[in-house]
Motif scaffolding. Structure first.
Motif, PDB file in Angstrom:
ATOM      1  N   GLY A 274     -18.777   7.269   0.139  1.00  0.00           N
ATOM      2  CA  GLY A 274     -17.857   8.062  -0.447  1.00  0.00           C
ATOM      3  C   GLY A 274     -16.922   8.292   0.989  1.00  0.00           C
ATOM      4  N   ALA A 275     -17.604   8.346   2.194  1.00  0.00           N
ATOM      5  CA  ALA A 275     -16.887   8.851   3.469  1.00  0.00           C
ATOM      6  C   ALA A 275     -15.766   7.579   3.738  1.00  0.00           C
ATOM      7  N   ILE A 276     -16.502   6.484   3.694  1.00  0.00           N
ATOM      8  CA  ILE A 276     -15.524   5.277   3.766  1.00  0.00           C
ATOM      9  C   ILE A 276     -14.202   5.299   2.946  1.00  0.00           C
ATOM     10  N   PHE A 277     -14.436   5.453   1.611  1.00  0.00           N
ATOM     11  CA  PHE A 277     -12.975   5.719   0.807  1.00  0.00           C
ATOM     12  C   PHE A 277     -12.274   6.898   1.192  1.00  0.00           C
ATOM     13  N   TYR A 278     -13.085   8.105   1.589  1.00  0.00           N
ATOM     14  CA  TYR A 278     -12.356   9.205   1.681  1.00  0.00           C
ATOM     15  C   TYR A 278     -11.543   9.092   3.091  1.00  0.00           C
ATOM     16  N   CYS A 279     -12.117   8.484   4.224  1.00  0.00           N
ATOM     17  CA  CYS A 279     -11.313   8.539   5.366  1.00  0.00           C
ATOM     18  C   CYS A 279     -10.203   7.302   5.380  1.00  0.00           C
ATOM     19  N   ALA A 280     -10.564   6.294   4.549  1.00  0.00           N
ATOM     20  CA  ALA A 280      -9.320   5.250   4.501  1.00  0.00           C
ATOM     21  C   ALA A 280      -8.276   5.431   3.606  1.00  0.00           C
ATOM     22  N   VAL A 282      -8.004   8.724   1.650  1.00  0.00           N
ATOM     23  CA  VAL A 282      -7.466  10.011   1.321  1.00  0.00           C
ATOM     24  C   VAL A 282      -6.992  10.739   2.840  1.00  0.00           C
ATOM     25  N   LEU A 283      -7.470  10.299   3.824  1.00  0.00           N
ATOM     26  CA  LEU A 283      -7.274  10.812   5.210  1.00  0.00           C
ATOM     27  C   LEU A 283      -6.248   9.679   5.810  1.00  0.00           C
ATOM     28  N   GLY A 284      -6.346   8.414   5.168  1.00  0.00           N
ATOM     29  CA  GLY A 284      -5.506   7.358   5.803  1.00  0.00           C
ATOM     30  C   GLY A 284      -5.762   6.633   7.324  1.00  0.00           C
ATOM     31  N   ASP A 285      -7.204   6.818   7.556  1.00  0.00           N
ATOM     32  CA  ASP A 285      -7.219   6.307   8.621  1.00  0.00           C
ATOM     33  C   ASP A 285      -9.026   5.959   8.726  1.00  0.00           C
ATOM     34  N   TYR A 286      -9.264   4.690   8.357  1.00  0.00           N
ATOM     35  CA  TYR A 286     -10.646   4.589   8.367  1.00  0.00           C
ATOM     36  C   TYR A 286     -11.521   4.514   9.451  1.00  0.00           C
ATOM     37  N   SER A 287     -11.087   4.548  10.552  1.00  0.00           N
ATOM     38  CA  SER A 287     -11.561   4.754  11.950  1.00  0.00           C
ATOM     39  C   SER A 287     -12.086   6.235  12.131  1.00  0.00           C
ATOM     40  N   LEU A 288     -11.737   7.033  11.182  1.00  0.00           N
ATOM     41  CA  LEU A 288     -12.474   8.405  11.313  1.00  0.00           C
ATOM     42  C   LEU A 288     -13.585   8.459  10.690  1.00  0.00           C
ATOM     43  N   TYR A 289     -14.243   7.416  10.007  1.00  0.00           N
ATOM     44  CA  TYR A 289     -15.484   7.503   9.282  1.00  0.00           C
ATOM     45  C   TYR A 289     -16.656   7.692  10.560  1.00  0.00           C
ATOM     46  N   THR A 290     -16.236   6.976  11.749  1.00  0.00           N
ATOM     47  CA  THR A 290     -17.449   7.109  12.672  1.00  0.00           C
ATOM     48  C   THR A 290     -17.662   8.628  13.176  1.00  0.00           C
ATOM     49  N   ILE A 407     -16.410   5.845 -11.579  1.00  0.00           N
ATOM     50  CA  ILE A 407     -15.294   6.969 -11.114  1.00  0.00           C
ATOM     51  C   ILE A 407     -14.081   6.217 -10.632  1.00  0.00           C
ATOM     52  N   LEU A 408     -14.301   5.628  -9.441  1.00  0.00           N
ATOM     53  CA  LEU A 408     -13.193   4.937  -9.026  1.00  0.00           C
ATOM     54  C   LEU A 408     -12.390   4.287  -9.697  1.00  0.00           C
ATOM     55  N   ASP A 409     -13.065   3.521 -10.674  1.00  0.00           N
ATOM     56  CA  ASP A 409     -12.380   2.576 -11.564  1.00  0.00           C
ATOM     57  C   ASP A 409     -11.472   3.629 -12.671  1.00  0.00           C
ATOM     58  N   PHE A 410     -12.106   4.588 -13.218  1.00  0.00           N
ATOM     59  CA  PHE A 410     -11.555   5.554 -14.136  1.00  0.00           C
ATOM     60  C   PHE A 410     -10.370   6.313 -13.230  1.00  0.00           C
ATOM     61  N   GLY A 411     -10.429   6.519 -11.956  1.00  0.00           N
ATOM     62  CA  GLY A 411      -9.365   7.022 -11.362  1.00  0.00           C
ATOM     63  C   GLY A 411      -8.355   5.835 -11.010  1.00  0.00           C
ATOM     64  N   GLY A 412      -8.365   4.801 -11.187  1.00  0.00           N
ATOM     65  CA  GLY A 412      -7.419   3.921 -11.231  1.00  0.00           C
ATOM     66  C   GLY A 412      -7.355   2.979  -9.497  1.00  0.00           C
ATOM     67  N   TYR A 413      -8.541   3.213  -8.933  1.00  0.00           N
ATOM     68  CA  TYR A 413      -8.963   2.611  -7.748  1.00  0.00           C
ATOM     69  C   TYR A 413      -8.376   1.017  -7.462  1.00  0.00           C
ATOM     70  N   SER A 414      -7.774   0.515  -6.754  1.00  0.00           N
ATOM     71  CA  SER A 414      -7.443  -0.818  -6.498  1.00  0.00           C
ATOM     72  C   SER A 414      -7.648  -1.347  -5.336  1.00  0.00           C
ATOM     73  N   GLY A 415      -8.508  -2.261  -4.798  1.00  0.00           N
ATOM     74  CA  GLY A 415      -9.066  -2.736  -3.606  1.00  0.00           C
ATOM     75  C   GLY A 415      -7.623  -3.507  -2.937  1.00  0.00           C
ATOM     76  N   GLU A 416      -6.615  -3.909  -3.688  1.00  0.00           N
ATOM     77  CA  GLU A 416      -5.332  -4.699  -3.231  1.00  0.00           C
ATOM     78  C   GLU A 416      -4.379  -3.700  -3.005  1.00  0.00           C
ATOM     79  N   ALA A 417      -4.412  -2.336  -3.277  1.00  0.00           N
ATOM     80  CA  ALA A 417      -3.402  -1.436  -3.287  1.00  0.00           C
ATOM     81  C   ALA A 417      -3.228  -1.106  -1.859  1.00  0.00           C
ATOM     82  N   ALA A 418      -2.052  -1.038  -1.170  1.00  0.00           N
ATOM     83  CA  ALA A 418      -1.810  -0.371   0.224  1.00  0.00           C
ATOM     84  C   ALA A 418      -2.137   0.862   0.367  1.00  0.00           C
ATOM     85  N   VAL A 419      -1.617   1.649  -0.614  1.00  0.00           N
ATOM     86  CA  VAL A 419      -1.666   3.165  -0.866  1.00  0.00           C
ATOM     87  C   VAL A 419      -2.375   3.666  -2.279  1.00  0.00           C
ATOM     88  N   GLN A 420      -3.465   4.210  -2.306  1.00  0.00           N
ATOM     89  CA  GLN A 420      -4.183   4.535  -3.637  1.00  0.00           C
ATOM     90  C   GLN A 420      -3.159   5.715  -4.315  1.00  0.00           C
TER      91      GLN A 420
END
Length: 468
Positions: A274-280, A282-290, A407-420
Motif C-alpha cells: 500500500g505504501a508503494i502505491f500511496y507514495c507513487a 497519492v503523494l506523487g513521489d515513489y522515492s518517499l517510500y524509503t 479494490i485497486l481495480d474497483f477504484g479504476g487504477y491503471s498501471g499505464e496511467a501517468a496520473v491516477q
C-alpha cells in the motif's frame, strides 16, 4: 556439519546468544522473499510486466488453495522427519537454493511473453515460490522454536529475535532494493519496462542472501526436544494426521493465535505494498517510500530490543495487546495525516512500535500454545502446529494482495496511467489507512480471551513430571 550452537542437550536450558543469532539469521533471508512478495510483486507485475491487477489477484486467490494443502503436507513431513540433523534444519539446507532460483525467475518475466503464456508463467512461479519452496523452509524454521527448547522465556526470546532479523531485512530492502534495480538497469525509475534487467540482477543478490542465511541458521541452531536418528533406527513417534488436526482445532489458544498471525501479515501487505502505491500515486513521489516505511521498520527494530524486558515483567499477552493498540493508533494517525509527509513518518513510527511489541511476541506465543496442546492431549504437534504459522502468514499476504488488487481495480487504477483518478487514490487511501484499523480492532477483541500466560507455569510443571 560445522556447528556453533550451544553444546548443551538439555531441552529446558536457557540458550546462548550464538543460538539466538543463528536462529534469527534464518528469517533474515526468508524475510527478503516475504517482503518482496508483499511490497513489490503487485507493482512489478502491473507496471513493469503490464499484467492486469484483477488478473494478478485472481492468480493469487486460486493459489491460496495450494498454499493451505502444502502447509499441512510440510507440517506432516516435519513431524515425520528423523535425520542426523533433526526434524527441521535439514529442510533449510535442502530448500534454500530452490527458493532462491524460483524467486529470481518470478521477478524475471521475459518481455517476449504475452497473453495467456505470461499468466501461466506467473501462476507456476508464484506457486513454486510461495506454496512449495518457501513453505518447505518456513514451516521447519518456525518449528525450531519448539524443537530448540521447552523454556517459555526462550520461546518469546527466539520469536522476538526472529522479528528483529526480519525487521533488519525489511530496512535493508526498503533502503537498497529499489536502488539496486535502478543501478543495475540504468533506468530513470524502477517501474519502467526498461528496468527488467535491474529487477533480475537485484533479485539474484537476494537469492544469495537466502542461501547464506539459511546455512548460517542450520549451523547455529540445535534441536534438543525432537527425536533424531540413533544407531541407524528411526523411532516411531509419529502422530496420525487426523489425531494431530483434531488436537490443533480443539486448542482454543492456538486458534486465537493463528487468526492473530493472519491479521498481522494481512496488514503487512497494506502498509508495504500500500505504501508503494500511496507514495507513487497519492503523494506523487515513489522515492518517499524509503523514509516513510523505514520510519516504521526502524521504530519496530528499536522496540524489539526492549520487548524482552516488558515480556519478563508483564508477560507475552500484555505486551502483545499494547502492541495492537499502538498499531491501531498509528493507522488512524496516517489516515488523518493525508499528504503531510512529516506526520506520515511520525505515525508510521507509532505503527512500528506497535508491530515491534505485537510481532515480537507472536511466534513465542504460538510455541506456548503447542505446549498447552501437549499438556491437553498428551502428544506434540510441532510440525503441523507450526505449519499453520506459514499458512496464516501466506494467507494474510495472499488474501491481502487479492484484496489490494480487487479494490485497486474497483477504484479504476491503471498501471499505464501517468496520473491516477481520484477514485483510484481514494481506494489506495482506504487500503493503506482504514482497512487495517478494522482488522486490528477485531483481533484485539478476540485476544481478550487469551489467558495462557497465567496457566503456562502449572502446565509446564506437569509436563516435566510426565517426562520423568
Amino acid at each position: 556439519m560445522f556447528s556453533f550452537a550451544s553444546k548443551t542437550n538439555d531441552p529446558n536450558a536457557r540458550l546462548g546468544w550464538n543460538d539466538r543469532i543463528g536462529y534469527g539469521m534464518g528469517n533474515f533471508g526468508m524475510a527478503w522473499v516475504n517482503g518482496m512478495m508483499s511490497a513489490f510483486l503487485m507493482k512489478y507485475l502491473t507496471d513493469v510486466s503490464l499484467v492486469d491487477a484483477a488478473v494478478v489477484s485472481m492468480i493469487i486467490a486460486i493459489s491460496k488453495l495450494f498454499d493451505g494443502v502444502s502447509d499441512l503436507i510440510m507440517g506432516r513431513i516435519v513431524d515425520g522427519t528423523h535425520s542426523k540433523f533433526g526434524k527441521a534444519r535439514v529442510w533449510l539446507i535442502r530448500m534454500c537454493i530452490p527458493l532462491a532460483i524460483s524467486t529470481v525467475l518470478l521477478f524475471s518475466i521475459p518481455a517476449s511473453m504475452t497473453g495467456i503464456i505470461k499468466y501461466i508463467y506467473v501462476f507456476i512461479l508464484y506457486n513454486l515460490v510461495n506454496a512449495v519452496f518457501y513453505t518447505a523452509m518456513f514451516v521447519p524454521y518456525n518449528s525450531l522454536i519448539s524443537l530448540s527448547t521447552t523454556d517459555s522465556y526462550e520461546h518469546g526470546m527466539l520469536g522476538n529475535i526472529s522479528m528483529i532479523f526480519q525487521t533488519i531485512a525489511n530496512i535493508c530492502m526498503n533502503t537498497f532494493f529499489m536502488a539496486m534495480v535502478v543501478k543495475f538497469s540504468g533506468a530513470a525509475e524502477p517501474y519502467m519496462l526498461e528496468a527488467q534487467k535491474g529487477w533480475t540482477m537485484a533479485t539474484i543478490v537476494v537469492g544469495i542472501l537466502i542461501v547464506v542465511s539459511a546455512l548460517i541458521c542450520a549451523c547455529g541452531t540445535k534441536e534438543r526436544t525432537g527425536v533424531q536418528i540413533e544407531n541407524g533406527e528411526k523411532p516411531k513417534d509419529d502422530v496420525p494426521t487426523g489425531k494431530a488436526l483434531k488436537s490443533l482445532f480443539t486448542n482454543r489458544y492456538w486458534l486465537s493465535m493463528i487468526f492473530a498471525m493472519f491479521v498481522i501479515f494481512f496488514i503487512i501487505v497494506m502498509y508495504s505494498a500500500g505504501a508503494i502505491f500511496y507514495c507513487a500515486d497519492v503523494l506523487g513521489d515513489y522515492s518517499l517510500y524509503t523514509p516513510v516505511n523505514n520510519a516504521l521498520s526502524i521504530a519496530q527494530f528499536a522496540t524489539m530490543f526492549f520487548t524482552p524486558f516488558f515480556m519478563k515483567k508483564f508477560g507475552k499477552h500484555m505486551t502483545y495487546m499494547v502492541g495492537l493498540v499502538g498499531m491501531g493508533l498509528g493507522f488512524l494517525g496516517t489516515g488523518f495525516a493525508g499528504t503531510n509527509v512529516a506526520l506520515l513518518v511520525v505515525f508510521n513510527a507509532l505503527k512500528g512500535i506497535g508491530l515491534g511489541a505485537a510481532g515480537g511476541m507472536a511466534f513465542g506465543m504460538v510455541a506456548d500454545t503447542l505446549e498447552y496442546g501437549e499438556w491437553k492431549d498428551g502428544f506434540k504437534t510441532v510440525g503441523m502446529g507450526n505449519a499453520a504459522i506459514s499458512a496464516a502468514q501466506k494467507l494474510g499476504l495472499g488474501i491481502g494482495q487479492v484484496v489490494l488488487g480487487w479494490i485497486l481495480d474497483f477504484g479504476g487504477y491503471s498501471g499505464e496511467a501517468a496520473v491516477q483518478s481520484e477514485s483510484a487514490k481514494s481506494a489506495i487511501s482506504f487500503l493503506y489507512n482504514w482497512l487495517p484499523v478494522g482488522m486490528i480492532a477485531v483481533t484485539f477483541i478476540i485476544m481478550l480471551t487469551y489467558k495462557l500466560d497465567k496457566e503456562l507455569p502449572k502446565i509446564q510443571k506437569e509436563l516435566e513430571e510426565r517426562h520423568r
